[in-house]
Design an enzyme around this catalytic site. Structure first.
Site, PDB file in Angstrom:
ATOM      1  CB  SER A   1      -0.970  -0.030   1.186  1.00 17.18           C
ATOM      2  OG  SER A   1      -2.043   0.843   0.961  1.00 17.18           O
TER       3      SER A   1
ATOM      4  CG  ASP B   1      -4.587  -5.004  -2.362  1.00 18.41           C
ATOM      5  OD1 ASP B   1      -4.935  -5.414  -3.482  1.00 18.41           O
ATOM      6  OD2 ASP B   1      -5.396  -4.669  -1.478  1.00 18.41           O
TER       7      ASP B   1
ATOM      8  CG  HIS C   1      -5.492  -2.962   1.754  1.00 20.23           C
ATOM      9  ND1 HIS C   1      -5.104  -2.839   0.438  1.00 20.23           N
ATOM     10  CD2 HIS C   1      -4.805  -2.010   2.437  1.00 20.23           C
ATOM     11  CE1 HIS C   1      -4.234  -1.842   0.328  1.00 20.23           C
ATOM     12  NE2 HIS C   1      -4.035  -1.338   1.527  1.00 20.23           N
TER      13      HIS C   1
END
Length: 364
Positions: free
Chosen positions: A156, A181, A327
């Site tokens: 991220s 992700d 996530h």
């Protein structure tokens, strides 16, 4: 957890899956354990997953900054791990144990500025440029002018910083790049909802065990969270004597709350909003322009934006989708992520397999 909610995390929050089909105040995880049985939410020390810890000192214009790193392995390329916003280097704990058992490599998991145990002179500066420079400075401080082969792996926000670091040529021995992700289009779409999401999480916790329990709701195995939580919350400091910024009654109420719930988040993510755009805008083209082998790991194919879709069709990077993950893919499925990274390293002859590991090459 809906696709929208997962995309809203953007790495700035430790993931907290909802309770599937649960009701009342008792968690679904506890209900599955059966009556009279309690899960163990005791913290696990970093040393269970990493071999050593080091505080790396970096000299700069404003003084001396200290960056916490956790390390494992003694041979092979260095996998430099960058966590998402609101997480810490301990986010990589279980993944570290998994990847070390598959390929010959060295792990360096870094607490980025304002996160974990890293201490910097200007903790408010979370710009992509500054954090990318931090990564380069840490590499230089650790290895000097002859750094070993390094692969940057980021989740991220950390994935975005890895790309900014790579595109600015701040790691001279860089041999590969992996984003986990994070996709520009999905990230930019979700920014408007982040403040509401941040307001919806607990502000304080009674104990580390309480935080681990919250973090583990709906998760069948809490082992990863047991090591992660100490990197994302800390014990609140006492207010200075004589403070006149709030009323006496409110101060007394706050002190009582702190007494009952002494742990809070290490970083106030809501205050970092002005940097969010800079982390992600233009990220896809930056990623595609990096002239090194690249890997993109996603929790769902719906996250791809136009630029990455075209780039993937042109074979500019390797992509793998790991379904049934939140996530924080490397926390939810550390073995799957380790297998994907190990296969990538072996495929490009960056590392040697160990322990009888067999590559399974993905179709995309």
């Amino acid at each position: 957890m809906s696709a929208l909610e997962k995309s809203m995390h953007l790495g700035r929050l430790p993931s907290r899956p909802p309770l599937p089909g649960s009701g009342g105040s008792q968690s679904g995880a506890k209900m599955r354990m059966g009556p009279g049985r309690k899960r163990d939410f005791s913290p696990v020390p970093w040393s269970q997953y990493f071999e050593s810890m080091e505080d790396v000192e970096v000299e700069n214009e404003t003084g001396k900054d200290t960056f916490r790193v956790y390390k494992s392995g003694s041979e092979g390329p260095v996998l430099l791990l960058l966590h998402g916003g609101g997480h810490s280097a301990l986010s990589w704990a279980v993944f570290t144990a998994a990847i070390i058992s598959r390929v010959q490599c060295r792990i360096v998991a870094l607490d980025l500025r304002s996160h974990g145990e890293t201490k910097v002179k200007n903790p408010e500066d979370l710009s992509a440029e500054t954090m990318a420079k931090d990564v380069g400075n840490v590499v230089e401080a650790m290895y000097g002018d002859l750094p070993p082969p390094i692969m940057l792996i980021g989740h991220s926000m950390g994935g975005a910083i890895a790309v900014h670091t790579a595109s600015s040529n701040l790691v001279p021995s860089l041999l590969g790049l992996c984003m986990i992700d994070v996709v520009e289009g999905t990230a930019m779409d979700a920014l408007n909802s982040m403040q509401n999401f941040l307001r919806g999480r607990p502000k304080t916790f009674k104990s580390l065990e309480n935080a681990i329990e919250w973090r583990c709701e709906g998760i069948t195995s809490p082992e990863g969270s047991k090591s992660i939580v100490e990197g994302i919350i800390e014990e609140e400091e006492e207010d200075e004597e004589g403070s006149e910024s709030i009323s006496k009654r409110k101060k007394e109420d706050d002190m009582e709350t702190k007494k009952d719930h002494p742990y809070t988040w290490r970083i106030e993510l809501a205050k970092t909003e002005k940097y969010w755009d800079g982390w992600f805008r233009g990220l896809s083209n930056l990623f595609l322009s990096c002239p090194i082998p690249k890997l993109l790991l996603l929790a769902g194919v719906d996250r791809l934006d136009k630029d990455l879709t075209i780039g993937q069709m042109q074979g500019k990077f390797q992509m793998q989708v790991l379904p049934q993950c939140g996530h924080a893919v490397h926390e939810d499925a550390p073995d799957k992520v380790a297998e994907a990274v190990a296969t990538f390293l072996i495929r490009h002859r960056f590392a040697e397999p160990i322990g009888g590991f067999q590559c399974v090459f993905p179709g995309c």
